[in-house]
Enzyme design. Structure first.
Site, short mmCIF file in Angstrom:
data_model
loop_
_atom_site.label_atom_id
_atom_site.label_comp_id
_atom_site.label_asym_id
_atom_site.label_seq_id
_atom_site.Cartn_x
_atom_site.Cartn_y
_atom_site.Cartn_z
N SER A 28 0.81 -1.22 0.00
CA SER A 28 0.00 0.00 0.00
C SER A 28 0.84 1.27 0.00
CB SER A 28 -0.92 0.02 1.22
OG SER A 28 -0.16 -0.02 2.42
N ASN A 115 -2.21 -2.27 13.12
CA ASN A 115 -3.66 -2.12 13.09
C ASN A 115 -4.11 -0.83 13.79
OD1 ASN A 115 -3.50 -4.61 11.91
ND2 ASN A 115 -4.59 -5.72 13.52
N HIS A 161 -40.02 23.38 -11.26
CA HIS A 161 -40.06 22.57 -12.48
C HIS A 161 -39.33 23.27 -13.64
CE1 HIS A 161 -43.10 20.10 -10.45
NE2 HIS A 161 -43.67 21.25 -10.11
N SER A 282 -13.54 26.99 -27.35
CA SER A 282 -13.71 25.84 -28.21
C SER A 282 -12.58 25.78 -29.22
CB SER A 282 -15.05 25.93 -28.95
OG SER A 282 -15.11 25.03 -30.03
N LYS A 288 -17.20 30.64 -28.65
CA LYS A 288 -17.65 29.93 -27.46
C LYS A 288 -16.91 30.36 -26.19
CE LYS A 288 -20.09 26.95 -27.09
NZ LYS A 288 -19.80 25.53 -27.28
N GLU A 295 -19.14 22.76 -14.90
CA GLU A 295 -19.47 21.47 -15.50
C GLU A 295 -18.62 20.35 -14.91
OE1 GLU A 295 -20.97 22.97 -19.92
OE2 GLU A 295 -18.96 22.12 -19.68
N TYR A 322 -9.59 -6.40 12.69
CA TYR A 322 -8.99 -5.85 11.47
C TYR A 322 -8.90 -6.92 10.39
CZ TYR A 322 -5.79 -3.64 8.23
OH TYR A 322 -5.22 -3.10 7.10
N GLN A 327 -7.33 -2.01 3.81
CA GLN A 327 -6.32 -1.29 3.02
C GLN A 327 -6.98 -0.53 1.88
OE1 GLN A 327 -2.40 -3.14 2.25
NE2 GLN A 327 -2.94 -3.00 0.08
N LYS A 330 -8.26 3.69 1.69
CA LYS A 330 -7.46 4.91 1.58
C LYS A 330 -7.61 5.62 0.24
CE LYS A 330 -4.35 2.84 4.84
NZ LYS A 330 -5.33 1.73 4.95
#
Length: 464
Positions: A28, A115, A161, A282, A288, A295, A322, A327, A330
């Site tokens: 890890s 642990n 709406h 763009s 643009k 976004e 444990y 592992q 993370k």
């Protein structure tokens, strides 16, 4: 295929080296090295406690602490040589400590396990990152409050709406966003209370036979208290799930903000202008101006949801205590932290620099018969039952639609043909300014109430 491996700290009972693939598959250190400074902080506190209970001599403690601080410097400089063969951040640092100071380094792990060590490191990490997130939320809240105060009188359409519903103020809308973020902030602050319990001293799962002082270690590491049960302490990952749930909610809110910013900055709405620094162009269409930051925040929300579900799934079938599964907590957690911090940072810098297009918003607020409810309320005030008032207003809207006019453009005679209770004063409430001003109660959209909300928010922000 097997390869010769360096001596493992746990290798005494094994008769052959670790398979080369397994060595890489189970390691890890490629990602948990991010916990290095927290691991060092925990080790220093542990060493001080071991000295207090006479398990470590003062000389060994001083040597360990100096060695760990030197290793911290190496890591921060980028000079530390991380080894996959040593599996994780803990064994890499311990091996380097033994290299630097010799036999004393081997005594550091007395009375603890990887642990409880990793569970402590994770809590220290999340606690630190949570504080950073709260700071970012406060900065964004401040930007929204400033914007709300600036635009307290700016009229825009309110939607349900995605249809024009009633006129509101832009400042009121910004304060709605503020309220969402305030809940997010309080969730993180509340989550911190449960994060701030120390697993160290639980050892592998049952505690240790050494007369350790867990309260001392907890105080050194600024934990509120040691975790109360050793089994739970090493196997609990509720705190990562709770943090990720709070992170998912703040990203939900940022995604909703993003959606509105994308809509509002479009040619069709034309309510706001996003700062150039937070947009892109763009490659083919020179005209643009794309709202890429909102976004992308909207898009990144999905990965945070995914990480929450990943952590829930990770824990759902684990027996105590444990398991190696943990592992896998993370990488989703680290990416959640980074995504939330980056999204909040982007919004915190973007929002103070947006420009409102007040005329466009005002004209939009006049469309869609947004004062129809005000007319119904007016009739109720004249003694008409609400359901009858609703019917009358519906008829007025039909007349306006057929003649391509707004309600405020209908003549008094036309309105009085629908009901005789209507007088000249009706036109004050058919205008969007009158509609907004009429909502002058706590939590309403009237400019006076927006300014009150801003004042209250600033009072809260001062104690954040």
């Amino acid at each position: 295929m097997t390869v010769a491996s360096p001596d493992k700290p746990w290798g005494g009972r094994f008769t052959e080296p670790t398979d080369e693939f397994v060595e890489t598959f189970t390691a890890s250190v490629g990602f948990d090295q991010r916990l290095a400074e927290h691991d060092i902080d925990g080790s220093i506190a542990h060493a001080r406690m071991l000295n207090k209970i006479s398990v470590l001599s003062r000389q060994d403690m001083d040597s360990i602490i100096k060695g760990l601080e030197d290793i911290r410097t190496e890591i921060l400089r980028g000079d530390f040589n991380w080894s996959v063969e040593l599996e994780d951040v803990h064994m890499n640092i311990e091996a380097r400590l033994v290299d630097r100071i010799g036999e004393a380094g081997k005594r550091l792990h007395t009375g603890r396990s990887r642990n409880d060590q990793v569970a402590t490191d994770m809590r220290l990490f999340i606690r630190e990152q949570l504080d950073f997130i709260v700071e970012k939320i406060v900065l964004l809240e401040t930007a929204l409050v400033d914007l709300a105060e600036r635009e307290a009188d700016t009229i825009m359409p309110g939607f349900t709406h995605l249809q024009v519903a009633q006129p509101i103020t832009f400042g009121h809308h910004m304060m709605a966003w503020y309220e969402m973020l305030e809940r997010d902030k309080q969730r993180f602050i509340d989550c911190r209370k449960r994060i701030n319990q120390m697993p160290l001293g639980a050892a592998a799962l049952a505690g240790t036979s050494y007369p350790i002082d867990r309260h001392m270690t907890a105080q050194l590491l600024a934990f509120d208290t040691p975790a109360a049960n050793s089994l739970d302490a090493v196997s609990d990952r509720d705190f990562t799930i709770e943090f990720s749930a709070a992170a998912s909610l703040v990203m939900t809110h940022l995604s909703r903000f993003s959606e509105e910013l994308v809509l509002w900055s479009s040619t069709q709405f034309d309510f706001i202008e996003l700062p150039d620094a937070f947009c892109t162009g763009s490659s083919i269409m020179p005209q643009k101006k794309n709202p890429d930051v909102p976004e992308l925040v909207r898009g990144k929300t999905g990965r945070v949801y995914g990480h929450l579900f990943s952590l829930l799934t990770l824990m759902k079938s684990q027996p105590l205590a444990y398991n190696k599964d943990n592992q896998e907590d993370k990488e989703p957690l680290f990416d959640t932290v980074d995504t939330v911090l980056n999204a909040l940072h982007a919004f915190g810098n973007m929002m103070p620099n947006i420009q409102t297009k007040r005329e466009s918003m005002y004209l939009a607020a006049q469309q869609g018969f947004s004062t129809a409810t005000d007319l119904a309320d007016y009739l109720v005030g004249k003694g008409v039952a609400f359901r009858d008032a609703h019917e009358v207003v519906g008829q007025a809207v039909r007349i306006a639609i057929d003649s391509n006019r707004d309600l405020a453009d209908l003549s008094l005679n036309e309105l009085q043909e629908l009901t005789s209770v209507i007088d000249e004063d009706v036109f004050s409430i058919l205008r969007v300014e009158g509609s907004v001003a009429a909502r002058n109660h706590f939590g309403g959209t009237a400019p006076e109430q927006v300014r009150l909300a801003v004042y209250n928010a600033r009072q809260r922000l001062r104690v954040s």
